[in-house]
Design a protein around this motif. Structure first.
Motif, mmCIF file in Angstrom:
data_model
loop_
_atom_site.group_PDB
_atom_site.id
_atom_site.type_symbol
_atom_site.label_atom_id
_atom_site.label_comp_id
_atom_site.label_asym_id
_atom_site.label_seq_id
_atom_site.Cartn_x
_atom_site.Cartn_y
_atom_site.Cartn_z
ATOM 1 N N ALA A 72 87.372 43.472 -17.451
ATOM 2 C CA ALA A 72 88.825 43.502 -17.312
ATOM 3 C C ALA A 72 89.344 42.084 -17.517
ATOM 4 O O ALA A 72 88.957 41.168 -16.801
ATOM 5 C CB ALA A 72 89.223 44.021 -15.934
ATOM 6 N N LYS A 73 90.209 41.909 -18.498
ATOM 7 C CA LYS A 73 90.803 40.599 -18.791
ATOM 8 C C LYS A 73 92.135 40.425 -18.078
ATOM 9 O O LYS A 73 92.535 39.312 -17.761
ATOM 10 C CB LYS A 73 90.997 40.414 -20.298
ATOM 11 C CG LYS A 73 89.694 40.383 -21.072
ATOM 12 C CD LYS A 73 88.909 39.137 -20.724
ATOM 13 C CE LYS A 73 87.685 39.003 -21.589
ATOM 14 N NZ LYS A 73 86.935 37.797 -21.317
ATOM 15 N N ALA A 74 92.843 41.535 -17.838
ATOM 16 C CA ALA A 74 94.137 41.499 -17.142
ATOM 17 C C ALA A 74 94.421 42.892 -16.606
ATOM 18 O O ALA A 74 93.916 43.885 -17.131
ATOM 19 C CB ALA A 74 95.248 41.070 -18.093
ATOM 20 N N CYS A 75 95.204 42.948 -15.548
ATOM 21 C CA CYS A 75 95.648 44.233 -14.995
ATOM 22 C C CYS A 75 97.026 44.018 -14.400
ATOM 23 O O CYS A 75 97.193 43.217 -13.479
ATOM 24 C CB CYS A 75 94.656 44.743 -13.950
ATOM 25 S SG CYS A 75 94.775 46.522 -13.668
ATOM 26 N N ASP A 76 98.019 44.694 -14.945
ATOM 27 C CA ASP A 76 99.407 44.523 -14.520
ATOM 28 C C ASP A 76 99.977 45.837 -14.023
ATOM 29 O O ASP A 76 99.625 46.901 -14.515
ATOM 30 C CB ASP A 76 100.273 44.033 -15.686
ATOM 31 C CG ASP A 76 99.841 42.670 -16.203
ATOM 32 O OD1 ASP A 76 99.264 41.895 -15.424
ATOM 33 O OD2 ASP A 76 100.092 42.386 -17.389
ATOM 34 N N LYS A 77 100.890 45.708 -13.057
ATOM 35 C CA LYS A 77 101.526 46.884 -12.470
ATOM 36 C C LYS A 77 103.028 46.616 -12.413
ATOM 37 O O LYS A 77 103.446 45.505 -12.094
ATOM 38 C CB LYS A 77 100.961 47.100 -11.064
ATOM 39 C CG LYS A 77 101.360 48.377 -10.418
ATOM 40 C CD LYS A 77 100.609 48.529 -9.107
ATOM 41 C CE LYS A 77 100.652 49.940 -8.630
ATOM 42 N NZ LYS A 77 99.744 50.174 -7.529
ATOM 43 N N SER A 125 100.681 51.256 -14.669
ATOM 44 C CA SER A 125 99.628 50.255 -14.567
ATOM 45 C C SER A 125 98.986 50.158 -15.934
ATOM 46 O O SER A 125 98.788 51.165 -16.611
ATOM 47 C CB SER A 125 98.566 50.663 -13.540
ATOM 48 O OG SER A 125 99.117 50.663 -12.241
ATOM 49 N N ALA A 126 98.679 48.927 -16.334
ATOM 50 C CA ALA A 126 98.055 48.703 -17.635
ATOM 51 C C ALA A 126 96.978 47.639 -17.486
ATOM 52 O O ALA A 126 97.177 46.643 -16.799
ATOM 53 C CB ALA A 126 99.096 48.261 -18.661
ATOM 54 N N ALA A 127 95.847 47.871 -18.114
ATOM 55 C CA ALA A 127 94.731 46.922 -18.045
ATOM 56 C C ALA A 127 94.273 46.569 -19.448
ATOM 57 O O ALA A 127 94.193 47.438 -20.318
ATOM 58 C CB ALA A 127 93.571 47.518 -17.256
ATOM 59 N N PHE A 128 93.996 45.280 -19.645
ATOM 60 C CA PHE A 128 93.400 44.844 -20.903
ATOM 61 C C PHE A 128 91.899 44.838 -20.693
ATOM 62 O O PHE A 128 91.380 44.093 -19.865
ATOM 63 C CB PHE A 128 93.883 43.453 -21.316
ATOM 64 C CG PHE A 128 93.454 43.088 -22.715
ATOM 65 C CD1 PHE A 128 94.261 43.409 -23.796
ATOM 66 C CD2 PHE A 128 92.242 42.466 -22.949
ATOM 67 C CE1 PHE A 128 93.868 43.103 -25.094
ATOM 68 C CE2 PHE A 128 91.837 42.157 -24.242
ATOM 69 C CZ PHE A 128 92.647 42.470 -25.320
ATOM 70 N N LEU A 129 91.205 45.710 -21.419
ATOM 71 C CA LEU A 129 89.768 45.888 -21.229
ATOM 72 C C LEU A 129 88.997 45.567 -22.499
ATOM 73 O O LEU A 129 89.483 45.793 -23.606
ATOM 74 C CB LEU A 129 89.468 47.340 -20.839
ATOM 75 C CG LEU A 129 90.146 47.888 -19.596
ATOM 76 C CD1 LEU A 129 89.836 49.369 -19.444
ATOM 77 C CD2 LEU A 129 89.714 47.129 -18.368
ATOM 78 N N GLN A 130 87.799 45.060 -22.291
ATOM 79 C CA GLN A 130 86.848 44.892 -23.371
ATOM 80 C C GLN A 130 85.603 45.662 -22.971
ATOM 81 O O GLN A 130 85.075 45.469 -21.876
ATOM 82 C CB GLN A 130 86.523 43.426 -23.605
ATOM 83 C CG GLN A 130 87.705 42.666 -24.182
ATOM 84 C CD GLN A 130 87.411 41.208 -24.428
ATOM 85 O OE1 GLN A 130 86.613 40.605 -23.727
ATOM 86 N NE2 GLN A 130 88.068 40.638 -25.420
#
Length: 138
Positions: free
Chosen positions: A67-72, A81-86
């Motif tokens: 997880a690079k980022a997780c915003d709510k 909610s959105a997460a930047f995932l690799q």
């Protein structure tokens, strides 16, 4: 002409007020420090809830999920909610292969889905670990 001017001026003022209110835009997303994901192994039908710290990596089957980022969004806005995932797949004897890199949205899992023959992965929520409820609070 004066009657037209007296009608246009208040309407123009209302439009300018509306533009000023929307120029600030919606409240920005709140960064959280953990992404809560749900993963499905299609072979075993195992569904797992996974918590990935932002900046950390968790393994599910042959997948390494970072997880690079997780915003709510703030509570006064529509929930999202959105997460930047690799996601990288690591198989023995093979080079690691990137399977997904991008934003996943809790409200629209199909919008940016990871396509994989064995695993499905989607975002449930973004949380702050320090504000998560503890087990017993007696």
């Amino acid at each position: 002409m004066t009657m037209f001017g007296s009608l246009v001026r208040p309407a123009l003022g209302a439009i300018l007020l509306l533009l000023a209110a929307t120029a600030a835009g919606p409240a920005s997303a709140i960064p959280m420090n953990e992404a809560v994901l749900q993963a499905l192994d299609k072979i075993t039908a195992r569904v797992s809830r996974i918590t990935v710290p932002v900046g950390g990596t968790v393994t599910f089957g042959s997948l390494q999920i970072t997880a690079k980022a997780c915003d709510k969004r703030p509570p006064e806005e529509t929930p999202e909610s959105a997460a930047f995932l690799q996601v990288v797949e690591v198989k023995p004897g093979e080079a690691p292969a990137s399977r997904f890199s991008g934003w996943m949205f809790a409200s629209s899992p199909a919008l940016s889905a990871m396509e994989h023959p064995v695993y499905d992965l989607w975002v449930l929520d973004c949380i702050n670990a320090d504000s998560a409820p503890s087990g017993n609070s007696e």
